[in-house]
Scaffold this motif. Structure first.
Motif, PDB file in Angstrom:
ATOM      1  N   PRO A   1       5.007   3.627  55.625  1.00  0.00           N
ATOM      2  CA  PRO A   1       5.117   4.932  56.292  1.00  0.00           C
ATOM      3  C   PRO A   1       6.494   5.102  56.943  1.00  0.00           C
ATOM      4  O   PRO A   1       7.093   4.142  57.425  1.00  0.00           O
TER       5      PRO A   1
ATOM      6  N   GLY B   1       9.031   7.571  59.616  1.00  0.00           N
ATOM      7  CA  GLY B   1       8.944   7.948  61.021  1.00  0.00           C
ATOM      8  C   GLY B   1      10.302   7.850  61.689  1.00  0.00           C
ATOM      9  O   GLY B   1      11.321   7.549  61.057  1.00  0.00           O
ATOM     10  N   HIS B   2      10.302   8.121  62.974  1.00  0.00           N
ATOM     11  CA  HIS B   2      11.548   8.103  63.737  1.00  0.00           C
ATOM     12  C   HIS B   2      11.854   6.680  64.186  1.00  0.00           C
ATOM     13  O   HIS B   2      10.970   5.943  64.618  1.00  0.00           O
TER      14      HIS B   2
ATOM     15  N   GLU C   1      11.388   4.332  54.135  1.00  0.00           N
ATOM     16  CA  GLU C   1      10.060   4.450  53.520  1.00  0.00           C
ATOM     17  C   GLU C   1       9.954   3.666  52.218  1.00  0.00           C
ATOM     18  O   GLU C   1       8.838   3.348  51.778  1.00  0.00           O
TER      19      GLU C   1
END
Length: 534
Positions: free
Chosen positions: A253, A255-256, A361
């Motif tokens: 996954p 994300g930041h 990712e």
């Protein structure tokens, strides 16, 4: 020395193999290696070939997709060959395979004899613009300085291609009329695996002549001359390792990056890389590998190899402790000897991440393997999957192999594993029987009785030990496996391709090596012409 096993078979000695013409009048073959006029004319031919730029790249298009691209590279080279060898183009049959592969047939008078195939490739590796300043001479000028000929392709392998045609034309001019059909096959993309050139040539010949229809195939490769532990060896390649690229990807996954997990995908795959490098393949030393027989010859003939190592090598087939000691010796001797007896692994490419504030990712590594003679591609891939499974279990990740889910995907992500390309180890070339004896005997004859025959030659009087070797890379012969079991990867000469900087800056060929190529084939083609098929 108390050694188990039949020593008489450890390293057989091969008698000189000479064609009848050598007894009657050896002036032509001696003039090839000694005559200054022949030498200078030959240098002009090879120089001109180097000057025609035929570099190929990994991302080159197919011939069908961009015919003009390939024509611009190889039409000038074909025109040069026709201009330089007019008798070959006039009297032999000239065909093309996939537009730019050359198939040249010198028809024999006895159709019951199997033809022989002699191969080389027209293409060369590119030169980097940033290195041009480092060359002694510009890479496409083909400069001959009286001792060496310099330039891209001079050692790999326009010298072999030109040498084969020079030998054929010299034979033709001498009045030789073959009974056995002689075929020359010149691919045009060997440096990128040969899928357009040698592949098409192999298909053409297989359709025309059938399986197991050739007396022998001779291509580049092997070690021309190598001195190890004071033994002068000639090592025709009697096998090739396989190869496989395993591409391993990791999906996680995103994300930041301000709220990262404990391990990003780059961190996880780094642990996989660590697993690979902590678990190299074990070395294997068995008679299936030509290297086994090479080192038995060294052990039998060397005056300087330590006695305990000699005993270990000569007893390695029959004694486990001796085998382990021989492996330890070869493993520590050099990187080359280490990887001649085992599967290699190298993490060559890594991709991952797109932005400093975004969690990666997807990351990917390319693991290149050169597969040991005793192994298979599937064995190697299965071992790689075990290492992936260890890391997947640690981080609760799934695994998809070649599209099949072998470990269920999780919310944390999954690995993908696939083979990008693969080649099984080559079928073994027989190293007993008349065909091998003739090839080995001609090598001894070339060096000892022709090239080194002058009393003032520094190698005069030295004995050549001919033993099977293994090619460190793969050649176009992969496309000719169905034509014959007698596949010899050998290019004569006083310098190996590594010593001649093949693929590198200042590629060159000692010109004596080039003349020895011509002399070797001038004699060998006469030798096999008088042989009945086994």
């Amino acid at each position: 020395m108390d050694v188990k096993g039949p020593q008489a078979l450890t390293c057989p000695t091969f008698d000189y193999a000479r064609p009848e013409s050598f007894y009657k009048d050896n002036s032509t073959v001696l003039s090839i290696v000694r005559d200054e006029i022949f030498r200078n004319q030959s240098a002009i031919k090879l120089s001109g070939a180097v000057q025609v730029k035929t570099d190929v790249y990994d991302d080159d298009p197919s011939v069908e997709a961009d015919p003009e691209y390939w024509e611009s590279k190889f039409k000038p080279f074909h025109e040069y060959l026709e201009q330089t060898f007019p008798k070959v183009w006039k009297h032999f049959k000239i065909e093309t395979a996939n537009s730019w592969g050359l198939v040249i047939t010198w028809e024999g008078s006895n159709s019951s004899l199997k033809p022989i195939l002699l191969t080389a490739h027209q293409d060369v590796v590119p030169t980097q613009d940033s290195t041009i300043k480092d060359w002694t001479y510009p890479p496409y000028d083909g400069i001959y300085d009286g001792e060496r000929l310099w330039g891209r392709g001079s050692a790999d392998c326009k010298n072999l291609l030109i040498g084969l045609l020079e030998a054929a034309e010299t034979l033709f001019e001498s009045g030789f009329k073959p009974k056995r059909t002689i075929i020359f096959g010149f691919g045009f993309d060997e440096e990128i695996g040969g899928p357009r050139g040698a592949s098409a040539i192999g298909q053409l010949l297989l359709q025309r002549y059938g399986k197991d229809s050739f007396y022998a195939v001779v291509d580049e490769g092997g070690q021309s001359l190598a001195e190890e532990n004071d033994v002068l060896l000639a090592l025709p390649g009697a096998g090739e390792k396989g190869s496989v690229d395993v591409i391993i990807g990791l999906n996680t996954p995103g994300g930041h990056s301000s709220v990262p997990p404990d391990h990003t995908s780059i961190g996880i795959i780094s642990q996989l890389v660590e697993q690979f490098e902590a678990n190299p393949f074990k070395s294997i030393f068995t008679p299936k590998n030509p290297t086994f027989h090479e080192y038995q010859c060294i052990a039998l003939h060397s005056p300087t190899l330590e006695e305990d190592i000699k005993i270990a090598i000569l007893s390695a087939e029959y004694d486990k402790h001796s085998n382990e000691k021989a492996i330890e010796y070869l493993y520590n001797k050099s990187l080359l000897s280490r990887y001649l007896i085992g599967t290699s692994q190298a993490i060559d490419i890594i991709h991952g991440g797109a932005k400093s504030n975004a969690l990666p990712e997807y990351v990917e590594i390319d693991v290149n393997h050169r597969v040991a003679i005793e192994s298979t591609v599937d064995e190697i891939v299965q071992r790689d999957l075990k290492l992936v499974s260890l890391v997947a279990h640690k981080f609760d990740l799934g695994i998809i192999y070649e599209g099949d889910e072998i470990k269920k995907k999780t919310t944390k992500g999954y690995f993908t594993v696939r083979k990008a390309s693969s080649l099984e180890p080559a079928p073994p070339t027989p190293t007993s029987g008349r065909a091998w004896e003739l090839f080995a005997g001609n090598i001894r004859h070339l060096y000892e009785e022709v090239a080194f025959s002058a009393s003032d030659h520094p190698q005069h009087g030295k004995r050549i030990v001919v033993a099977p070797g293994i090619a460190t890379g793969n050649t176009d012969t992969r496309y000719y496996w169905d034509l014959t079991r007698n596949i010899y990867r050998y290019r004569p000469g006083v310098s190996t391709s590594v010593e001649a900087h093949a693929h590198g800056v200042d590629e060159n060929i000692p010109f004596d090596s080039h003349l020895q190529v011509i002399a070797f084939y001038f004699e060998y083609l006469q030798l096999v012409d008088d042989e009945r098929d086994e």
